[in-house]
Design a protein around this motif. Structure first.
Motif, PDB file in Angstrom:
ATOM      1  N   ILE A  97      -2.979  -3.847   6.940  1.00  0.00           N
ATOM      2  CA  ILE A  97      -1.773  -4.334   8.073  1.00  0.00           C
ATOM      3  C   ILE A  97      -0.497  -3.896   7.935  1.00  0.00           C
ATOM      4  CG2 ILE A  97      -3.150  -6.594   8.244  1.00  0.00           C
ATOM      5  CD1 ILE A  97      -0.542  -7.751   6.415  1.00  0.00           C
ATOM      6  N   SER A  98       0.371  -4.080   8.734  1.00  0.00           N
ATOM      7  CA  SER A  98       1.963  -3.908   8.787  1.00  0.00           C
ATOM      8  C   SER A  98       2.410  -4.979   9.190  1.00  0.00           C
ATOM      9  CB  SER A  98       2.593  -2.632   9.424  1.00  0.00           C
ATOM     10  OG  SER A  98       3.786  -2.677   9.163  1.00  0.00           O
ATOM     11  N   VAL A 119      -5.309  -7.613   1.307  1.00  0.00           N
ATOM     12  CA  VAL A 119      -4.475  -7.114   2.340  1.00  0.00           C
ATOM     13  C   VAL A 119      -3.597  -6.232   1.732  1.00  0.00           C
ATOM     14  CG1 VAL A 119      -2.846  -7.865   4.026  1.00  0.00           C
ATOM     15  CG2 VAL A 119      -4.539  -9.415   3.270  1.00  0.00           C
ATOM     16  N   LEU A 120      -3.881  -4.898   2.619  1.00  0.00           N
ATOM     17  CA  LEU A 120      -3.066  -3.821   2.119  1.00  0.00           C
ATOM     18  C   LEU A 120      -2.161  -3.655   3.279  1.00  0.00           C
ATOM     19  CD1 LEU A 120      -6.080  -0.958   1.468  1.00  0.00           C
ATOM     20  CD2 LEU A 120      -4.855  -2.705  -0.145  1.00  0.00           C
ATOM     21  N   ASN A 121      -0.926  -3.918   2.692  1.00  0.00           N
ATOM     22  CA  ASN A 121       0.318  -4.080   3.613  1.00  0.00           C
ATOM     23  C   ASN A 121       1.192  -3.193   3.689  1.00  0.00           C
ATOM     24  OD1 ASN A 121       2.148  -5.637   5.239  1.00  0.00           O
ATOM     25  ND2 ASN A 121       3.276  -6.477   3.470  1.00  0.00           N
ATOM     26  N   LYS A 122       1.939  -2.832   4.573  1.00  0.00           N
ATOM     27  CA  LYS A 122       2.841  -1.687   4.761  1.00  0.00           C
ATOM     28  C   LYS A 122       2.089  -0.349   5.142  1.00  0.00           C
ATOM     29  CE  LYS A 122       6.238  -4.124   1.654  1.00  0.00           C
ATOM     30  NZ  LYS A 122       7.267  -3.894   0.717  1.00  0.00           N
ATOM     31  N   ILE A 123       1.147  -0.340   5.608  1.00  0.00           N
ATOM     32  CA  ILE A 123       0.381   0.926   5.873  1.00  0.00           C
ATOM     33  C   ILE A 123       0.909   1.931   6.861  1.00  0.00           C
ATOM     34  CG2 ILE A 123      -1.966  -0.120   5.465  1.00  0.00           C
ATOM     35  CD1 ILE A 123      -2.336  -0.047   8.499  1.00  0.00           C
ATOM     36  N   ALA A 158       0.705  -1.188   0.048  1.00  0.00           N
ATOM     37  CA  ALA A 158      -0.009   0.007   0.037  1.00  0.00           C
ATOM     38  C   ALA A 158       0.845   1.137   0.138  1.00  0.00           C
ATOM     39  CB  ALA A 158      -0.913  -0.036   1.105  1.00  0.00           C
ATOM     40  N   SER A 159       2.312   1.152   0.117  1.00  0.00           N
ATOM     41  CA  SER A 159       2.949   2.423   0.265  1.00  0.00           C
ATOM     42  C   SER A 159       3.387   2.792  -1.311  1.00  0.00           C
ATOM     43  CB  SER A 159       4.140   2.271   1.094  1.00  0.00           C
ATOM     44  OG  SER A 159       5.047   1.084   0.733  1.00  0.00           O
ATOM     45  N   GLU A 204      -7.343   6.374  -1.808  1.00  0.00           N
ATOM     46  CA  GLU A 204      -7.353   6.376  -3.194  1.00  0.00           C
ATOM     47  C   GLU A 204      -7.381   4.741  -3.578  1.00  0.00           C
ATOM     48  OE1 GLU A 204      -4.807   6.926  -7.506  1.00  0.00           O
ATOM     49  OE2 GLU A 204      -4.445   8.028  -5.694  1.00  0.00           O
ATOM     50  N   ILE A 205      -6.623   3.733  -2.960  1.00  0.00           N
ATOM     51  CA  ILE A 205      -6.670   2.642  -3.202  1.00  0.00           C
ATOM     52  C   ILE A 205      -7.912   1.788  -2.577  1.00  0.00           C
ATOM     53  CG2 ILE A 205      -5.242   0.150  -2.383  1.00  0.00           C
ATOM     54  CD1 ILE A 205      -2.849   1.857  -2.393  1.00  0.00           C
TER      55      ILE A 205
END
Length: 188
Positions: A185-186, A158-162, A129-130, A172-173
């Motif tokens: 998550i991170s 799973v949106l990682n690296k938030i 996600a970054s 936006e994502i």
């Protein structure tokens, strides 16, 4: 002749691996073992996310999968059994990272590695996600899933690296992927 022998040997070894994985999948099906395939763009954090789950539920560092901050750190699938506190068990599969515009012949080469995705009970699509190209990466993964005929599988995004993601990009994502069941998550 030497090259032809090496090619023949490699093809034979690949056929043996494919047969072995097919037998393992048959056993899991016979035992009604649920499987979860982690997919995503290369370096999205699939292996790190799996290791976090292993650490949470197994606490066994020996079961962790290989992790390195580089493209294509995972070159073949790795499977691990996870047992929840409720005594439910399932198999987690770490897959090779996808890339944009993967030539069709390479998709064919990776198909034996990605057979686990087709047979999975659930797909966990991990996204960095970054990354400024996160939306393009999601589309690239969806294209490969389509090629594998696995796009209609139950999927969690799973949106990682938030912890590294900019809030505007994250929003936006989330708007563009609102049709997914999404988790932020991170893995770190």
């Amino acid at each position: 002749r030497h090259i032809e022998r090496r090619i023949t040997k490699a093809e034979k070894e690949l056929a043996e691996i494919v047969a072995s994985r097919k037998n393992a999948r048959k056993k899991r099906l016979a035992n009604e073992m649920k499987t979860v395939a982690f997919v995503g763009y290369t370096n999205a954090g699939k292996s790190s996310s799996i290791n976090t789950l292993i650490h949470m539920f197994q606490g066994d560092k020996k079961k962790e999968v290989f992790v390195k901050n580089m493209l294509f750190a995972t070159l073949e699938t790795a499977t691990r059994r996870i047992k929840l506190p409720t005594n439910e068990e399932f198999i987690i599969t770490d897959t090779v990272g996808f890339v944009s515009n993967l030539p069709h012949h390479l998709i064919e080469s990776f198909k034996s590695t990605l057979e686990e995705v087709k047979e999975a009970s659930l797909i966990v699509h991990v996204v960095d996600a970054s990354s400024e190209t996160a939306l393009e990466q999601i589309k690239a993964v969806e294209e490969v899933l389509h090629e594998l005929d696995a796009l209609d599988k139950k999927t969690i995004l799973v949106l990682n690296k938030i912890d590294k993601a900019e809030l505007a990009l994250l929003e936006e994502i989330k708007v563009a992927t609102e049709h997914y069941n999404t988790v932020e998550i991170s893995a770190k």
